[in-house]
Design a protein around this motif. Structure first.
Motif, mmCIF file in Angstrom:
data_model
loop_
_atom_site.group_PDB
_atom_site.id
_atom_site.type_symbol
_atom_site.label_atom_id
_atom_site.label_comp_id
_atom_site.label_asym_id
_atom_site.label_seq_id
_atom_site.Cartn_x
_atom_site.Cartn_y
_atom_site.Cartn_z
ATOM 1 N N ARG A 98 45.621 48.626 22.068
ATOM 2 C CA ARG A 98 45.036 46.859 21.789
ATOM 3 C C ARG A 98 45.612 45.926 21.178
ATOM 4 N NH1 ARG A 98 40.735 43.557 24.542
ATOM 5 N NH2 ARG A 98 39.806 44.981 25.107
ATOM 6 N N ASP A 156 46.683 36.828 28.620
ATOM 7 C CA ASP A 156 45.252 37.364 28.537
ATOM 8 C C ASP A 156 44.689 38.160 29.739
ATOM 9 O OD1 ASP A 156 45.605 36.287 26.026
ATOM 10 O OD2 ASP A 156 43.898 34.645 26.579
ATOM 11 N N GLU A 157 45.112 37.802 30.910
ATOM 12 C CA GLU A 157 44.755 38.356 32.233
ATOM 13 C C GLU A 157 45.809 39.498 32.533
ATOM 14 O OE1 GLU A 157 44.028 38.437 36.988
ATOM 15 O OE2 GLU A 157 44.376 36.263 35.685
ATOM 16 N N GLU A 168 44.390 42.652 29.460
ATOM 17 C CA GLU A 168 43.528 43.457 30.072
ATOM 18 C C GLU A 168 43.092 44.414 30.783
ATOM 19 O OE1 GLU A 168 41.062 42.993 28.306
ATOM 20 O OE2 GLU A 168 41.475 41.376 27.210
ATOM 21 N N THR A 169 43.966 44.052 32.131
ATOM 22 C CA THR A 169 44.814 44.692 32.986
ATOM 23 C C THR A 169 45.305 45.980 32.699
ATOM 24 O OG1 THR A 169 45.163 43.226 34.891
ATOM 25 C CG2 THR A 169 46.386 45.772 35.335
ATOM 26 N N THR A 201 42.679 48.251 30.760
ATOM 27 C CA THR A 201 41.737 48.797 31.330
ATOM 28 C C THR A 201 42.385 49.649 32.189
ATOM 29 O OG1 THR A 201 40.464 47.000 32.243
ATOM 30 C CG2 THR A 201 40.139 48.947 33.655
#
Length: 217
Positions: free
Chosen positions: A93, A114-115, A118-119, A122
């Protein structure tokens, strides 16, 4: 260019479609499923946040074959003296966030929304994305991250807060895993990576290598 349907995870075949300057599609979304499918097919997203998502598969492709890695005498001394402590997958991260926030000469802003972050996080949790952390005096001073597709490592971005930090992390990663990867996908040309041995190859050759090695070990 082909507009992607958000409700269907598909792309034009990059082996049959050249697109415009390497862009083969636009639109769609940044879901984990779509991003993973894209990388399995040699496609990656690159766009300005707030604008349309663009999907790329450039020809030629900028890559590094691990056995062609070039290490200068000065960098070898830095590595031998253990100026840095280098780890893997210890702080994905923070690495990706630093890749977004670091100032780069001649570049305004970042493509890492941001999206998308986060992908990638994951995907890291699934063991499909990897990070390299470079430490000095217990502080994170450099690093890189990417996606692993079988025996192909798709390098995404790197950062350095002190001189030679990202280069040391990259060299350490390649030398540690030279038997694990057939090729390192660097995507687009940079002088930094060219100095380390990266070079252009035809897109068709890259896709052939990718599909041949697209098996999880």
């Amino acid at each position: 260019m082909v507009r992607l349907d958000k409700n269907e995870i598909s792309f034009p075949d990059p082996a049959q479609y050249d697109g415009h300057e390497g862009i083969i599609a636009f639109g769609g979304d940044l879901s984990v499923e779509r991003i993973w499918f894209a990388y399995q097919n040699g496609i990656f997203p690159w766009f300005n946040p707030g604008e349309e998502i663009l999907w790329w598969c450039p020809d030629p492709r900028f890559v590094l074959f691990p056995h062609e890695l070039k290490v200068s005498k000065s960098m070898r001394k830095i590595l031998d003296k253990k100026v840095f402590t280098i780890t893997e997958n210890q702080n994905f991260r923070e690495v990706i966030k630093n890749c977004r926030e670091i100032n780069r000469k001649g570049q305004e802003g970042t493509w890492l929304s941001d999206e998308l972050i986060e992908t990638f996080i994951t995907l890291h949790g699934y063991g499909l994305a990897r990070s390299v952390e470079v430490w000095q005096n217990n502080e994170l001073v450099g690093g890189l991250y990417g996606i692993q597709v079988g025996k192909v490592f798709c390098g995404e971005s790197m950062f350095a807060m002190v001189s030679n930090a990202s280069k040391a992390g990259f060299i350490h990663f390649i030398e540690t895993h030279k038997s694990d990867f057939t090729i390192i996908d660097c995507q687009s040309h940079t002088d930094h990576l060219e100095s380390l041995g990266a070079r252009m190859i035809p897109k068709k050759d890259f896709l052939k290598i990718l599909h041949k090695n697209n098996e999880r070990r």
